[in-house]
Design an enzyme around this catalytic site. Structure first.
Site, PDB file in Angstrom:
ATOM      1  N   ASN A 174       0.877  -1.170   0.000  1.00 18.10           N
ATOM      2  CA  ASN A 174       0.000   0.000   0.000  1.00 18.10           C
ATOM      3  C   ASN A 174       0.915   1.221   0.000  1.00 18.10           C
ATOM      4  O   ASN A 174       1.503   1.546   1.027  1.00 18.10           O
ATOM      5  CB  ASN A 174      -0.886  -0.025   1.258  1.00 18.10           C
ATOM      6  CG  ASN A 174      -1.656   1.269   1.435  1.00 18.10           C
ATOM      7  OD1 ASN A 174      -1.776   2.074   0.509  1.00 18.10           O
ATOM      8  ND2 ASN A 174      -2.196   1.483   2.637  1.00 18.10           N
ATOM      9  N   TRP A 175       1.016   1.835  -1.162  1.00 19.84           N
ATOM     10  CA  TRP A 175       1.960   2.957  -1.276  1.00 19.84           C
ATOM     11  C   TRP A 175       1.469   4.247  -0.624  1.00 19.84           C
ATOM     12  O   TRP A 175       2.216   5.175  -0.438  1.00 19.84           O
ATOM     13  CB  TRP A 175       2.248   3.216  -2.765  1.00 19.84           C
ATOM     14  CG  TRP A 175       3.309   2.303  -3.304  1.00 19.84           C
ATOM     15  CD1 TRP A 175       3.880   1.229  -2.669  1.00 19.84           C
ATOM     16  CD2 TRP A 175       3.935   2.398  -4.594  1.00 19.84           C
ATOM     17  NE1 TRP A 175       4.814   0.646  -3.494  1.00 19.84           N
ATOM     18  CE2 TRP A 175       4.867   1.344  -4.671  1.00 19.84           C
ATOM     19  CE3 TRP A 175       3.779   3.258  -5.681  1.00 19.84           C
ATOM     20  CZ2 TRP A 175       5.661   1.141  -5.806  1.00 19.84           C
ATOM     21  CZ3 TRP A 175       4.553   3.052  -6.808  1.00 19.84           C
ATOM     22  CH2 TRP A 175       5.495   2.010  -6.862  1.00 19.84           C
ATOM     23  N   LYS A 176       0.166   4.332  -0.360  1.00 22.67           N
ATOM     24  CA  LYS A 176      -0.414   5.566   0.198  1.00 22.67           C
ATOM     25  C   LYS A 176      -0.102   6.736  -0.738  1.00 22.67           C
ATOM     26  O   LYS A 176      -0.092   6.550  -1.946  1.00 22.67           O
ATOM     27  CB  LYS A 176       0.094   5.791   1.620  1.00 22.67           C
ATOM     28  CG  LYS A 176      -0.034   4.532   2.470  1.00 22.67           C
ATOM     29  CD  LYS A 176       0.187   4.768   3.914  1.00 22.67           C
ATOM     30  CE  LYS A 176       0.014   3.451   4.657  1.00 22.67           C
ATOM     31  NZ  LYS A 176       0.051   3.599   6.096  1.00 22.67           N
TER      32      LYS A 176
ATOM     33  N   HIS B 227      -9.442   1.605   4.432  1.00 18.88           N
ATOM     34  CA  HIS B 227      -8.204   1.778   5.201  1.00 18.88           C
ATOM     35  C   HIS B 227      -8.464   2.781   6.331  1.00 18.88           C
ATOM     36  O   HIS B 227      -9.239   3.722   6.158  1.00 18.88           O
ATOM     37  CB  HIS B 227      -7.086   2.286   4.274  1.00 18.88           C
ATOM     38  CG  HIS B 227      -5.749   2.257   4.942  1.00 18.88           C
ATOM     39  ND1 HIS B 227      -5.346   3.225   5.815  1.00 18.88           N
ATOM     40  CD2 HIS B 227      -4.741   1.349   4.895  1.00 18.88           C
ATOM     41  CE1 HIS B 227      -4.127   2.918   6.263  1.00 18.88           C
ATOM     42  NE2 HIS B 227      -3.747   1.783   5.717  1.00 18.88           N
TER      43      HIS B 227
ATOM     44  N   GLU C  51      -6.847   5.168   7.396  1.00 20.88           N
ATOM     45  CA  GLU C  51      -6.557   6.566   7.059  1.00 20.88           C
ATOM     46  C   GLU C  51      -7.722   7.192   6.294  1.00 20.88           C
ATOM     47  O   GLU C  51      -7.945   8.395   6.363  1.00 20.88           O
ATOM     48  CB  GLU C  51      -5.250   6.637   6.252  1.00 20.88           C
ATOM     49  CG  GLU C  51      -4.037   6.400   7.153  1.00 20.88           C
ATOM     50  CD  GLU C  51      -2.817   5.847   6.448  1.00 20.88           C
ATOM     51  OE1 GLU C  51      -2.739   5.902   5.210  1.00 20.88           O
ATOM     52  OE2 GLU C  51      -1.929   5.343   7.168  1.00 20.88           O
TER      53      GLU C  51
ATOM     54  N   GLU D 245      -5.636  -4.432  10.380  1.00 19.52           N
ATOM     55  CA  GLU D 245      -4.594  -3.432  10.598  1.00 19.52           C
ATOM     56  C   GLU D 245      -4.890  -2.621  11.863  1.00 19.52           C
ATOM     57  O   GLU D 245      -5.644  -1.647  11.815  1.00 19.52           O
ATOM     58  CB  GLU D 245      -4.541  -2.469   9.402  1.00 19.52           C
ATOM     59  CG  GLU D 245      -4.200  -3.140   8.091  1.00 19.52           C
ATOM     60  CD  GLU D 245      -3.549  -2.153   7.127  1.00 19.52           C
ATOM     61  OE1 GLU D 245      -2.460  -2.461   6.649  1.00 19.52           O
ATOM     62  OE2 GLU D 245      -4.109  -1.070   6.893  1.00 19.52           O
TER      63      GLU D 245
ATOM     64  N   GLY E 203       2.359   2.523  10.578  1.00 21.06           N
ATOM     65  CA  GLY E 203       3.350   3.583  10.405  1.00 21.06           C
ATOM     66  C   GLY E 203       4.043   4.010  11.698  1.00 21.06           C
ATOM     67  O   GLY E 203       4.703   5.036  11.752  1.00 21.06           O
TER      68      GLY E 203
ATOM     69  N   SER F 298       3.175  -1.886  10.268  1.00 23.97           N
ATOM     70  CA  SER F 298       4.623  -1.983  10.486  1.00 23.97           C
ATOM     71  C   SER F 298       5.189  -3.381  10.220  1.00 23.97           C
ATOM     72  O   SER F 298       6.143  -3.804  10.860  1.00 23.97           O
ATOM     73  CB  SER F 298       4.995  -1.514  11.900  1.00 23.97           C
ATOM     74  OG  SER F 298       4.621  -0.167  12.093  1.00 23.97           O
TER      75      SER F 298
ATOM     76  N   GLY G 249       2.809  -1.036   4.161  1.00 24.60           N
ATOM     77  CA  GLY G 249       2.945   0.364   3.781  1.00 24.60           C
ATOM     78  C   GLY G 249       4.402   0.711   3.521  1.00 24.60           C
ATOM     79  O   GLY G 249       4.952   0.447   2.447  1.00 24.60           O
TER      80      GLY G 249
HETATM   81  P1  PGA Z   1       2.796   0.441   7.483  1.00 22.69           P
HETATM   82  O1  PGA Z   1       1.363   0.682   6.816  1.00 22.69           O
HETATM   83  O2  PGA Z   1       3.293  -0.881   6.974  1.00 22.69           O
HETATM   84  O3  PGA Z   1       3.643   1.596   7.005  1.00 22.69           O
HETATM   85  O4  PGA Z   1       2.602   0.427   8.957  1.00 22.69           O
HETATM   86  C1  PGA Z   1       0.464  -0.368   6.628  1.00 22.69           C
HETATM   87  C2  PGA Z   1      -0.822   0.154   6.059  1.00 22.69           C
HETATM   88  O5  PGA Z   1      -1.270   1.233   6.481  1.00 22.69           O
HETATM   89  O6  PGA Z   1      -1.435  -0.483   5.184  1.00 22.69           O
END
Ligand code: PGA
Length: 258
Positions: A13-15, A99, A101, A170, A176, A216, A237
């Site tokens: 997931n590149w965001k 997600h 976010e 998640e 993150g 993470s 991510g």
């Molecule tokens: P992260 O993000 O691996 O940077 O913690 C995962 C995600 O939000 O899908």
């Protein structure tokens, strides 16, 4: 993991990271070091403007490209939005839905459900996310919260279609932050999700659905997380932005399956 009954999936997931030019560069580097073995499905969900470059670069490979969101409506006056038909036509195979976010920007369980349905209608594989906050975990309501998110997110999804859905657990406190859930914590919730699917559908569906862990996950902790019986892969991510790290996670999925 359990390769007998379900697929292992390593998804990035590149965001809001990387431009189309950087996407091209990343894909060239990834292709050069991509393992030949086919022990897992590989997905990269990228910003909408990067989809064409990613699809073009990965056409002859086994990496499926995905989007990070979609609009559930077929077309119309939704300025700035992207429909599922646009995503399939652009070459997408996957779409991340719900997600945390995006939920933080106001996406509700009803929105998530509408998007999951629209994605399935269009032939996309939805990666439906769920997860609790630190406050919820500390208040001991994780189980209740996750159960509700799964039930509402999957409302109306038929038994024939549930196998096409990927669920990603998640925990918000692990995203993150560098603070990964322990393999036991992650396994507990992924197992709970499978139980919820079993109750909503049946044992066969519960056994067949891929449930990923995200938060993470990296080249150091992936092996142990993926060794859990109910963790069928990862939604990654930060570590999916570096080809070498992403490949190490793919390699970590090449272990004796439970
Ligand atoms: P992260 O993000 O691996 O940077 O913690 C995962 C995600 O939000 O899908």
């Amino acid at each position: 993991m359990n390769r007998k009954y379900r697929k292992t999936v390593i998804a990035g997931n590149w965001k809001m990271n990387k431009t189309p030019s950087e996407t091209k560069e990343f894909m060239t580097q990834l292709k050069a070091i991509l393992p030949k073995g086919r022990w897992c499905d590989i997905a990269l969900c990228v910003p909408a403007v990067c989809i064409p470059a990613a699809v073009r670069a990965m056409r002859e490979t086994r990496v499926g490209i995905g989007a990070e969101n979609c609009n559930p409506n077929p077309s119309g006056a939704y300025t700035g939005e992207i429909s599922t038909a646009m995503l399939t036509d652009a070459g997408c195979k996957y779409v991340i839905i719900g997600h945390s976010e995006r939920r933080a920007m106001g996406e509700t369980d009803a929105d998530v459900n509408a998007k999951v349905t629209a994605a399935l209608d269009a032939g996309l594989i939805p990666i439906m996310c769920c997860g609790e906050s630190l406050e919820q975990r500390e208040a001991d309501i994780t189980e209740e919260w996750i159960t509700t998110q799964i039930k509402l997110g999957l409302a109306g999804v038929s038994e024939e279609r549930i196998r096409k859905v990927i669920i990603a657990y998640e925990p918000i406190w692990a995203i993150g932050t560098g603070r990964t859930a322990t393999p036991e914590q992650a396994e507990d919730v992924c197992k709970l999700i499978r139980t919820v699917v079993r109750k909503l559908y049946n044992s066969k569906s519960a056994r067949a659905i891929s449930i990923l862990y995200g938060g993470s996950m990296n080249d150091k902790n992936a092996y142990e997380l993926l060794a859990q019986p109910d963790i069928d892969g990862g939604l990654i991510g930060g570590a999916s932005l570096v080809p070498e790290k992403f490949v190490k996670i793919i390699e970590a999925a090449n272990q004796p399956a439970v």
